[in-house]
Motif scaffolding. Structure first.
Motif, short mmCIF file in Angstrom:
data_model
loop_
_atom_site.label_atom_id
_atom_site.label_comp_id
_atom_site.label_asym_id
_atom_site.label_seq_id
_atom_site.Cartn_x
_atom_site.Cartn_y
_atom_site.Cartn_z
N ASP A 220 0.82 -1.20 0.00
CA ASP A 220 0.00 0.00 0.00
C ASP A 220 0.87 1.26 0.00
O ASP A 220 1.44 1.64 1.02
CB ASP A 220 -0.92 -0.02 1.23
N ARG B 189 0.02 4.15 -0.01
CA ARG B 189 -0.54 5.24 0.76
C ARG B 189 0.06 5.33 2.16
O ARG B 189 -0.08 6.33 2.84
CB ARG B 189 -2.07 5.07 0.88
N PRO C 194 -8.41 13.44 -0.87
CA PRO C 194 -9.29 13.91 0.22
C PRO C 194 -9.68 12.78 1.17
O PRO C 194 -10.10 13.05 2.29
CB PRO C 194 -10.53 14.45 -0.50
N ILE C 195 -9.56 11.54 0.75
CA ILE C 195 -9.97 10.43 1.61
C ILE C 195 -8.83 10.03 2.55
O ILE C 195 -8.96 10.09 3.76
CB ILE C 195 -10.46 9.23 0.77
N CYS C 196 -7.69 9.64 2.00
CA CYS C 196 -6.60 9.20 2.89
C CYS C 196 -5.74 10.36 3.33
O CYS C 196 -4.91 10.21 4.22
CB CYS C 196 -5.77 8.12 2.20
N GLN C 197 -5.92 11.53 2.72
CA GLN C 197 -5.15 12.74 3.04
C GLN C 197 -3.66 12.56 2.87
O GLN C 197 -2.86 13.29 3.44
CB GLN C 197 -5.51 13.24 4.45
N SER C 198 -3.28 11.54 2.09
CA SER C 198 -1.87 11.34 1.75
C SER C 198 -1.72 11.67 0.27
O SER C 198 -2.71 11.71 -0.46
CB SER C 198 -1.48 9.88 1.98
N PHE D 98 -9.06 11.23 -6.63
CA PHE D 98 -8.79 10.41 -5.45
C PHE D 98 -7.76 9.35 -5.82
O PHE D 98 -7.50 9.11 -7.00
CB PHE D 98 -10.06 9.68 -4.98
N CYS E 160 -8.71 4.35 -2.76
CA CYS E 160 -9.61 5.05 -1.85
C CYS E 160 -11.01 5.17 -2.45
O CYS E 160 -12.00 4.87 -1.78
CB CYS E 160 -9.07 6.45 -1.56
N ASP F 188 -12.84 1.85 -2.64
CA ASP F 188 -13.37 1.46 -1.33
C ASP F 188 -14.59 2.29 -0.97
O ASP F 188 -15.59 1.77 -0.45
CB ASP F 188 -12.30 1.64 -0.25
N ALA F 189 -14.51 3.61 -1.22
CA ALA F 189 -15.61 4.49 -0.84
C ALA F 189 -16.86 4.15 -1.61
O ALA F 189 -17.97 4.18 -1.06
CB ALA F 189 -15.21 5.94 -1.08
N PRO G 255 -17.51 11.35 -2.69
CA PRO G 255 -17.30 11.72 -1.29
C PRO G 255 -17.23 13.24 -1.09
O PRO G 255 -17.53 13.72 0.00
CB PRO G 255 -15.94 11.09 -0.95
N LYS H 131 -2.45 11.65 10.62
CA LYS H 131 -2.45 12.92 9.88
C LYS H 131 -3.44 13.90 10.51
O LYS H 131 -3.14 15.09 10.66
CB LYS H 131 -2.83 12.67 8.42
N SER I 132 -19.26 10.68 4.51
CA SER I 132 -18.36 10.68 3.34
C SER I 132 -16.94 10.56 3.86
O SER I 132 -16.59 11.18 4.87
CB SER I 132 -18.53 12.00 2.58
#
Lengths: 397, 155
Positions: free
Chosen positions: A17, A19, A34-38, A52, A56, A59-60, A68, B11, B104
């Motif tokens: 992974d 991420r 925006p989801i994992c912020q990485s 994205f 991520c 999965d969302a 999202p 984070k 979300s």
């Protein structure tokens, strides 16, 4: 990543992974999912233009069929690979090797992480060539096909250890000895350094070597030497002197530096001063020359003024003369007028006398003299005229 | 806890230490999966003025794909706020906190706190949800198992 279709690229296309990598530098928030912020891994963009990580968003979407970010309806078919430039940007970010915690110190660009893990990283778990158990790559003995879990005897103590643990065992093995360079005693490798620091046979300098004692010999003899060494007693004194000298030298150096600095400053002021003086001299000289020039100019002017004065005088003289001449001219003019009048009168007289001569003797009494007399009485003749004719009048009368 | 969720929570924690929105405070986190936050209502709503409320966050392995469990908890000087969508045992009926409904993965601890903060700010009714007593009596259920019907678009 050759096909833009999300369905064709599963997150599992990476061996691990991405991420979860640790980034060395700060990463711009715009490059983060925006989801994992990485930082984005396999960036994919939705039909509503949000980007994205492929893993991520996949999965969302399993949980909720909407974007999202803006919640607009979304399906796996609606996501497409993001522009290559974005993928290049995030793949160029510098990361720590994922096995950083295990001891790998490599830092590399994210795009090279998988290659590093596959080929180079010594902290990757690989199969033991013998038994298939998981071991780190660094524990594999080169390309040998031997199982590292097989126990073998230590070369020194014959204790049984797994090949895998042999290195760490040798570091502490009490039988793995080395001989002292000085006394030749055998000692475990881990203790040899401590022994050498106290070994009786080790060659040491006299304690007073710092103040000039040339003696050196085995440590065991150093005690006897120091008793007889003359420098031992002098040492405290000498050391004190040394330190004092060092202090004085330091101070001297400091003072010299200060002196140099002040001398330089002084020299600079001198230069400035001399510069000022020269400048002043030059200025005075210029002023004096100027003055001299002005004086000579003045003299010249004075002379020319005198000349002018003289000329003016002459002119005045001339003018006086001129006036007199004018007066004379006027007088002459007047005289000429008189003469003209007299001449005119004489002409008239002549004409009348001629007329009487032609008429005969009868009219003798009324001669020209009576005509002149009348004219004179009438003022026809001027003064000069009268003077001219006065003789004639007297003779006639 | 999965490395993915842990990474994301780390984070968020780092961001929280840089500063939070007004009226939101980090209290503690005994472990990465369990956080406590304090919130205050910023305007002069007489129902909540001068009071602070404590929120309890529990994160699953699948966070942020799955919503965290968020409830109000009692603590010294912290009570459960009066609200027609907040049960007296602290359970919050908010579609935002339900995976597959309003949740979300873009949300974060801070944004959830802000949503709950504004939910309190907008409220004027000093009452508990309908059937609060009966709901609270059936304890022992995980919040996750509760199926709320989100029928009130005014909050």
């Amino acid at each position: 990543m050759s096909s833009p279709d999300a369905a064709a690229i599963r997150p599992s296309s990476h061996s691990f992974d991405l991420r979860s990598l640790t980034y060395i530098t700060h990463v711009d928030d715009n490059l983060c999912c925006p989801i994992c912020q990485s930082p984005l891994v396999d960036p994919f963009t939705t039909s509503c233009r949000h980007t994205f990580c492929l893993a991520c968003i996949t999965d969302a979407l399993k949980v909720s069929k909407s974007c999202p970010v803006d919640r607009s309806p979304l399906d796996t078919a609606d996501i497409k690979m993001a522009p290559v430039v974005l993928a290049n940007l995030v793949n160029d970010l510098t990361v720590l090797c994922p096995n950083h915690a295990l001891g790998c110190s490599a830092t590399l660009s994210r795009g090279n992480v998988e290659g590093h893990l596959k080929e180079d990283c010594q902290y990757v778990t690989v199969d033991c060539p013998g038994c298939g158990e998981k071991i780190m790559r660094k524990d594999r003995q080169g390309d040998s096909e031997d199982c590292v879990h097989v126990e073998e005897a230590c070369r020194y103590c014959s204790e049984k250890h797994r090949k895998l643990d042999m290195k760490s065992h040798e570091a502490v093995c009490s039988a793995f000895t080395s001989s002292c360079r000085h006394c030749g005693i055998e000692c475990p490798l881990s203790k040899i350094l401590a022994h050498e620091a106290t070994c009786d046979e080790a060659i040491v300098n006299c304690d007073s070597a710092s103040v000039g004692c040339p003696w050196h010999g085995p440590r065991k003899e150093s005690t006897t030497h120091s008793v007889s060494c003359p420098l031992t007693h002098l040492r405290p004194l000498l050391e004190e002197h040394n330190s004092r000298i060092a202090n004085l030298e330091r101070e001297n150096k400091l003072l010299r530096r200060r002196l140099e600095a002040s001398l330089t400053a002084r020299a600079q002021t001198d230069i400035i001063q001399s510069n000022t003086t020269t400048a002043l001299d030059n200025q005075t000289l210029r002023v004096l020359t100027e003055q001299e020039r002005i004086r000579s100019d003045m003299e010249r002017l004075y002379v020319s003024m005198q000349e002018l004065d003289m000329k003016q005088n002459t002119l005045a003289m001339f003018m006086g003369e001129n006036m007199r001449t004018q007066e004379e001219v006027a007088m002459i003019g007047a005289a000429v007028n008189n003469l003209q009048t007299q001449l005119h009168g004489l002409q008239l007289l002549t004409i009348r006398r001629q007329g009487m001569d032609q008429n005969g003797a009868g009219n003798r009494s009324d001669g020209p003299s009576s005509q002149v007399k009348r004219a004179a009485e009438n003022g026809v003749l001027g003064r000069a005229g009268r003077e001219c004719f006065s003789d004639m009048f007297e003779t006639r009368d | 806890m999965s490395t993915f969720a842990a990474k994301r929570l780390q984070k968020e924690m780092a961001k929280i230490h840089q500063g939070l929105a007004p009226g939101i405070f980090f209290v503690n986190s005994p472990n990465l999966q369990h956080w406590q936050m304090d919130i205050q209502v910023l305007d002069s709503n007489p129902l909540y003025a001068g009071k602070t409320f404590r929120l309890n966050f529990r994160f699953s392995n699948n966070y942020p794909i799955e919503a965290p469990e968020v409830t109000f908890i009692r603590a010294p000087d912290r009570e459960i706020p009066m609200h027609p969508h907040i049960y007296s045992n602290g359970i919050i009926c908010l579609d935002l906190l339900s995976s597959g409904n309003g949740w979300s993965p873009v949300q974060s601890v801070e944004s959830v706190c802000m949503s709950i903060q504004s939910m309190l700010t907008g409220n004027t009714k000093n009452e508990r949800p309908e059937g609060d007593e009966a709901f609270v009596l059936r304890e022992g259920r995980s919040v996750r198992d509760i199926r709320f019907v989100y029928d009130d678009p005014t909050v």
